[in-house]
Design an enzyme around this catalytic site. Sequence first.
Site, PDB file in Angstrom:
ATOM      1  N   GLY A  51     108.635 -42.530  35.638  1.00 18.61           N
ATOM      2  CA  GLY A  51     107.406 -42.533  36.412  1.00 18.61           C
ATOM      3  C   GLY A  51     106.594 -43.745  36.042  1.00 18.61           C
ATOM      4  N   GLN A  56      99.230 -48.856  34.888  1.00 15.12           N
ATOM      5  CA  GLN A  56     100.213 -49.365  33.911  1.00 15.12           C
ATOM      6  C   GLN A  56     100.736 -50.753  34.276  1.00 15.12           C
ATOM      7  OE1 GLN A  56     102.748 -45.604  33.876  1.00 15.12           O
ATOM      8  NE2 GLN A  56     102.944 -46.371  31.787  1.00 15.12           N
ATOM      9  N   CYS A 104     106.409 -43.224  26.932  1.00 14.01           N
ATOM     10  CA  CYS A 104     105.582 -43.883  27.940  1.00 14.01           C
ATOM     11  C   CYS A 104     105.854 -45.377  27.882  1.00 14.01           C
ATOM     12  CB  CYS A 104     104.113 -43.602  27.630  1.00 14.01           C
ATOM     13  SG  CYS A 104     102.969 -44.391  28.768  1.00 14.01           S
ATOM     14  N   LEU A 105     105.984 -46.009  29.050  1.00 13.55           N
ATOM     15  CA  LEU A 105     106.255 -47.455  29.064  1.00 13.55           C
ATOM     16  C   LEU A 105     105.090 -48.235  28.443  1.00 13.55           C
ATOM     17  CD1 LEU A 105     107.845 -47.818  32.617  1.00 13.55           C
ATOM     18  CD2 LEU A 105     109.018 -47.633  30.413  1.00 13.55           C
ATOM     19  N   HIS A 146     101.805 -36.270  33.383  1.00 12.16           N
ATOM     20  CA  HIS A 146     101.747 -37.498  32.578  1.00 12.16           C
ATOM     21  C   HIS A 146     101.226 -38.669  33.431  1.00 12.16           C
ATOM     22  CE1 HIS A 146     103.706 -40.312  29.483  1.00 12.16           C
ATOM     23  NE2 HIS A 146     103.315 -41.118  30.460  1.00 12.16           N
ATOM     24  N   GLU A 147     101.780 -38.815  34.635  1.00 12.59           N
ATOM     25  CA  GLU A 147     101.399 -39.970  35.468  1.00 12.59           C
ATOM     26  C   GLU A 147      99.977 -39.839  36.007  1.00 12.59           C
ATOM     27  OE1 GLU A 147     103.118 -42.500  35.208  1.00 12.59           O
ATOM     28  OE2 GLU A 147     104.899 -41.531  34.381  1.00 12.59           O
ATOM     29  N   HIS A 150      97.358 -40.945  33.670  1.00 13.82           N
ATOM     30  CA  HIS A 150      97.120 -42.400  33.638  1.00 13.82           C
ATOM     31  C   HIS A 150      96.034 -42.813  34.638  1.00 13.82           C
ATOM     32  CE1 HIS A 150     100.054 -43.947  30.834  1.00 13.82           C
ATOM     33  NE2 HIS A 150     101.070 -43.377  31.449  1.00 13.82           N
TER      34      HIS A 150
HETATM   35 ZN    ZN Z   1     102.951 -43.173  30.660  1.00 14.31          ZN
END
Ligand code: ZN
Length: 186
Positions: A51, A56, A104-105, A146-147, A150
């Site tokens: 995701g 991000q 997480c990226l 999670h997304e 953000h």
């Molecule tokens: Zn993340």
Amino acid sequence: MSSLEIARLGNPILRKIAEPVDLQALADPDSEIQAFIDAMTVIMREEEGVGLAAPQVSRSLRIIVVESLDNKRYDNRPDIPLAVFINPRITCYAEEQILGWESCLSLADFRGLVPRSKQVTMEAYNRRGEKQVVEAKGFFAVVLQHEIDHLNGLVFLDRMTDLTKLAYQKEFETYWVEDAKQAAKI
Ligand code: ZN
């Protein structure tokens, strides 16, 4: 190669509340916003994420993309076909929670054990500006939570209730991966 770059923890954009997307801007398939959504998908795949949220990649907009097909970082997880959700909003959280090791990226190399609702209902628009109601459970529900976090300036660390369950990826694989597999069976 993607033209976008991942914003990492410490970049203030990750802590901002993202702006809603003007749905009119989605109408033109050749618009800049449509090209941006494509670029988000490209970088998510390049980075092997399941995701990605627009903040991000340093764009404070309420857009997320999700996809999980034979993902290497999350083996034994059900597939999630590619989807774009615009201005997503979770309207219902199940009381029952599940614990899962997230990464997480934007927090490259960290894993943490995070409690999430097992099931959620989400309202969002697709990239054609059509309203959708999505019922998600398990892994898909976790990815959405999670997304969407953000978009509200939150990262998974903020959701952790036990920071002793925060690990680098290598240490996660050495000390916790068996524990995580056990947990996944429950
Ligand atoms: Zn993340």
